[in-house]
Design a protein around this motif. Structure first.
Motif, PDB file in Angstrom:
ATOM      1  N   ALA A   8      -6.559  -0.426  -2.452  1.00 17.07           N
ATOM      2  CA  ALA A   8      -6.617  -1.515  -1.477  1.00 17.07           C
ATOM      3  C   ALA A   8      -7.894  -2.330  -1.629  1.00 17.07           C
ATOM      4  O   ALA A   8      -7.859  -3.564  -1.668  1.00 17.07           O
ATOM      5  CB  ALA A   8      -6.518  -0.947  -0.062  1.00 17.07           C
ATOM      6  N   LEU A  55       0.830  -1.202   0.000  1.00 17.81           N
ATOM      7  CA  LEU A  55       0.000   0.000   0.000  1.00 17.81           C
ATOM      8  C   LEU A  55       0.867   1.256   0.000  1.00 17.81           C
ATOM      9  O   LEU A  55       0.459   2.301  -0.509  1.00 17.81           O
ATOM     10  CB  LEU A  55      -0.929  -0.002   1.216  1.00 17.81           C
ATOM     11  CG  LEU A  55      -1.998  -1.095   1.246  1.00 17.81           C
ATOM     12  CD1 LEU A  55      -2.823  -0.998   2.521  1.00 17.81           C
ATOM     13  CD2 LEU A  55      -2.904  -1.032   0.024  1.00 17.81           C
ATOM     14  N   SER A  93      -7.519  -1.961   4.697  1.00 14.25           N
ATOM     15  CA  SER A  93      -7.929  -1.324   3.439  1.00 14.25           C
ATOM     16  C   SER A  93      -8.942  -0.212   3.688  1.00 14.25           C
ATOM     17  O   SER A  93      -8.872   0.863   3.084  1.00 14.25           O
ATOM     18  CB  SER A  93      -8.527  -2.378   2.494  1.00 14.25           C
ATOM     19  OG  SER A  93      -7.581  -3.389   2.201  1.00 14.25           O
TER      20      SER A  93
END
Length: 229
Positions: A125, A76, A114
């Motif tokens: 995500a 991420l 996420s």
């Protein structure tokens, strides 16, 4: 603390242990009946095959969880494909670990992570979670058919030991109302309570560790469970 190791060194060590755990857990599925690392073996005629997976119950899975979530966070952050590959390898490790509560725990933490992202990162995500979910759904019969069948059988059965344990520790095993909040506590083998728990587990097969968050609730109470959630 004495040697003042850097967080980076400790993280590398944790990732190494997690990688070793994942490797041994996966590889031994394909070397069976030859396996060397386990805490559960085929003794006294007991099979370690469950829902199509050989459950060697190789410990240090907590480091495996750290491995997956660390590299998911890295992905991420920098969007590098290699990090998501590590995540997928780690998830395969938990699939072959054969314990549903840990596999679901890893996936659940990834989903929560996420949802906590902001802007485009959240879209990325959730997009990854969606793609993985659709892929797993596409192959659900091959990957999870045995698990679904086993779970359904356990839920529908009145004699399944885990269902009995879940109902017992959720509804019955409470000495007083206050224990609902702080739990019954961790047992000591020499105490009366410890001997009682040993009897419940050894002779009746009622293990709190088998019923996940229900067992944690009974042992440590509502405040603990709310904190975990």
């Amino acid at each position: 603390h004495i040697f003042n190791y850097s967080p980076k060194s400790i993280i590398k060590l944790m990732l190494f242990i997690g990688a070793v755990w994942i490797t041994l857990t996966v590889v031994q599925q394909f070397t069976y009946p030859n396996y060397f690392f386990y805490t559960r073996a085929e003794t006294d005629g007991k099979s370690i095959l469950r829902a199509g997976v050989y459950r060697f119950m190789l410990y240090r899975h907590h480091f495996g969880m750290f491995f997956v979530l660390y590299f998911y966070a890295k992905f991420l952050h920098d969007k590098k494909i290699k990090h998501i590959v590590y995540v997928l390898i780690g998830i395969v490790g938990f699939y072959y670990f054969g314990t549903r509560q840990f596999a679901l725990g890893v996936i659940g933490c990834m989903v929560i992570g996420s949802l906590l992202q902001q802007g485009k990162l959240k879209i990325l995500a959730l997009g990854f979670i969606l793609i993985v979910s659709l892929t797993l759904y596409q192959f659900k019969d091959v990957l999870f058919g045995n698990y679904v069948e086993m779970t359904t059988r356990q839920v529908e059965s009145e004699d399944d030991i885990r269902m009995i344990a879940g109902q017992f520790y959720l509804y019955q095993y409470w000495p007083n109302f206050f224990a609902l909040f702080i739990g019954n506590g961790a047992e000591h083998s020499l105490s009366t309570y410890g001997k009682e728990v040993e009897y419940l587990e050894t002779y009746l097969g009622l293990y709190r560790s088998d019923v996940g968050i229900i067992g944690a609730f009974n042992k440590f109470g509502l405040l603990y469970v709310l904190n975990i959630i």
